[in-house]
Design an enzyme around this catalytic site. Structure first.
Site, PDB file in Angstrom:
ATOM      1  N   LYS A  15       0.995  -1.641   0.122  1.00  0.00           N
ATOM      2  CA  LYS A  15       0.412   0.294   0.020  1.00  0.00           C
ATOM      3  C   LYS A  15       0.887   1.263  -0.096  1.00  0.00           C
ATOM      4  O   LYS A  15       0.476   1.957  -0.539  1.00  0.00           O
ATOM      5  CB  LYS A  15      -1.145  -0.212   1.432  1.00  0.00           C
ATOM      6  CG  LYS A  15      -1.946  -0.966   1.168  1.00  0.00           C
ATOM      7  CD  LYS A  15      -2.914  -0.725   2.244  1.00  0.00           C
ATOM      8  CE  LYS A  15      -1.968  -0.325   3.770  1.00  0.00           C
ATOM      9  NZ  LYS A  15      -1.131  -1.900   4.440  1.00  0.00           N
ATOM     10  N   ARG A  90      -9.095   1.181  10.379  1.00  0.00           N
ATOM     11  CA  ARG A  90      -8.822   0.049  10.377  1.00  0.00           C
ATOM     12  C   ARG A  90      -9.465  -1.022  11.366  1.00  0.00           C
ATOM     13  O   ARG A  90      -8.731  -2.272  11.912  1.00  0.00           O
ATOM     14  CB  ARG A  90      -7.061  -0.404  11.281  1.00  0.00           C
ATOM     15  CG  ARG A  90      -6.162   0.472  10.379  1.00  0.00           C
ATOM     16  CD  ARG A  90      -4.708  -0.517  10.770  1.00  0.00           C
ATOM     17  NE  ARG A  90      -3.849   0.550  10.141  1.00  0.00           N
ATOM     18  CZ  ARG A  90      -2.411   0.468  10.175  1.00  0.00           C
ATOM     19  NH1 ARG A  90      -1.924  -0.935  10.953  1.00  0.00           N
ATOM     20  NH2 ARG A  90      -1.480   0.882   9.128  1.00  0.00           N
ATOM     21  N   ARG A 132      12.207  -5.428   3.985  1.00  0.00           N
ATOM     22  CA  ARG A 132      12.068  -3.924   4.108  1.00  0.00           C
ATOM     23  C   ARG A 132      12.536  -3.192   4.963  1.00  0.00           C
ATOM     24  O   ARG A 132      13.201  -3.145   5.761  1.00  0.00           O
ATOM     25  CB  ARG A 132      10.425  -3.785   4.429  1.00  0.00           C
ATOM     26  CG  ARG A 132       9.840  -2.185   4.345  1.00  0.00           C
ATOM     27  CD  ARG A 132       8.419  -2.384   4.656  1.00  0.00           C
ATOM     28  NE  ARG A 132       7.881  -2.603   5.676  1.00  0.00           N
ATOM     29  CZ  ARG A 132       7.063  -2.296   5.020  1.00  0.00           C
ATOM     30  NH1 ARG A 132       5.244  -1.827   4.544  1.00  0.00           N
ATOM     31  NH2 ARG A 132       5.572  -2.671   6.630  1.00  0.00           N
ATOM     32  N   ARG A 165      12.423  -0.301   9.766  1.00  0.00           N
ATOM     33  CA  ARG A 165      10.932   0.159  10.872  1.00  0.00           C
ATOM     34  C   ARG A 165      11.271  -1.265  11.951  1.00  0.00           C
ATOM     35  O   ARG A 165      11.724  -2.588  12.081  1.00  0.00           O
ATOM     36  CB  ARG A 165       9.340   0.009  10.765  1.00  0.00           C
ATOM     37  CG  ARG A 165       9.627   1.090   9.628  1.00  0.00           C
ATOM     38  CD  ARG A 165       8.648   0.347   8.686  1.00  0.00           C
ATOM     39  NE  ARG A 165       7.117   0.607   9.990  1.00  0.00           N
ATOM     40  CZ  ARG A 165       5.433  -0.037   8.975  1.00  0.00           C
ATOM     41  NH1 ARG A 165       5.272   0.741   7.982  1.00  0.00           N
ATOM     42  NH2 ARG A 165       4.492  -1.000  10.439  1.00  0.00           N
ATOM     43  N   ARG A 176       0.910  -8.693  14.302  1.00  0.00           N
ATOM     44  CA  ARG A 176       0.567  -7.413  13.170  1.00  0.00           C
ATOM     45  C   ARG A 176      -0.531  -7.819  12.225  1.00  0.00           C
ATOM     46  O   ARG A 176      -1.666  -7.733  12.148  1.00  0.00           O
ATOM     47  CB  ARG A 176       2.173  -6.435  12.451  1.00  0.00           C
ATOM     48  CG  ARG A 176       1.785  -5.388  13.271  1.00  0.00           C
ATOM     49  CD  ARG A 176       3.142  -4.817  12.800  1.00  0.00           C
ATOM     50  NE  ARG A 176       3.628  -4.113  11.614  1.00  0.00           N
ATOM     51  CZ  ARG A 176       4.229  -4.416  10.686  1.00  0.00           C
ATOM     52  NH1 ARG A 176       5.378  -5.022  10.627  1.00  0.00           N
ATOM     53  NH2 ARG A 176       4.055  -3.579   9.872  1.00  0.00           N
TER      54      ARG A 176
END
Ligand code: AMP
Length: 218
Positions: A15, A90, A132, A165, A176
């Site tokens: 996203k 969310r 990532r 992160r 998550r």
């Protein structure tokens, strides 16, 4: 006509990458609650500390704090022509809160947000998350496994040092996902019933996803 876009999808579904591209092309603000919260955490404020205690466990930050941040952001002048919401709402209660905020902001218009659901199987996702890296300066996002950077620690766009992160570890990523499936996934049905949902196959490559996404804009 004002353009309002909402993006829903599991962590690592891409996203962030797609909404940044869309924001540039459509000249609309990219409003990413995860980044807004990380800024709050970095500021060292009490609200940031509170947010961090949920973020480090992979849980949703309390709705009052998130709604306040979103409302303040959506009322800014640069949202007059529209906005891109990445990572909000969310949960069902956040969707209700957003309905309320938008009914105030869009009082005299009949604009309705278009919701994009990024559909991708879970096994691809953990791998994407742990690989990532992002640039704290220009916001570029990289996958060090698939993108073959010259130097995995340096941003190819601006030369800054890339960071990982804190919540992109396998352990927090699993939490998550649990949060996503329990609280966020039910929104897919909600927006489908309302006729606002467009599904995007997010397992494809970046440029194909972007082509399909822009092709689906009403
Ligand atoms: P993200 O950058 O979208 O992966 O979000 C990182 C973390 O920020 C999430 O795991 C949550 O702890 C928190 N967060 C982001 N967006 C929201 C939201 N809409 N509501 C509550 N918490 C959020």
């Amino acid at each position: 006509m004002k353009k309002e876009f909402i993006f829903i999808g599991p962590p690592g579904s891409g996203k962030g990458t797609q909404t940044k591209m869309l924001s540039k092309e459509y000249n609309l603000p990219h409003i990413d609650t995860g980044s807004l919260l990380r800024e709050e955490v970095a500021s060292g404020s009490d609200e940031g500390k509170l947010a961090n205690s949920f973020m480090e466990k992979g849980q949703l930050v309390p709705i009052d704090l998130v709604s306040k941040i979103i409302k303040n952001r959506l009322m800014k002048n640069d949202c007059k022509e529209g906005f891109i919401l990445d990572g909000y709402p969310r949960s069902m209660e956040q969707a209700e809160a957003l309905d309320k905020i938008l009914s105030e902001i869009d009082k005299n218009t009949n604009v309705e947000p278009q919701v994009f659901y990024f559909d991708v199987s879970q096994d691809k996702l953990v791998e994407r998350l742990v690989n990532r890296r992002s640039c704290p300066k220009c916001g570029a996002i990289y996958n060090i496994k698939t993108m073959h950077l010259k130097d995995e620690t340096i941003c190819e766009k601006c030369g800054s040092k890339l960071t990982r992160r804190e919540d992109d570890t396998e352990e927090v990523a699993v939490k998550r996902f649990q949060t996503y499936f329990a609280q966020t996934a039910p929104l897919i049905e909600l927006y489908k019933k309302r006729g606002q949902l467009s599904s995007i196959d997010a397992s494809l490559d970046i440029n194909t996803i972007y082509k399909n996404l822009t092709g689906a804009i009403k």
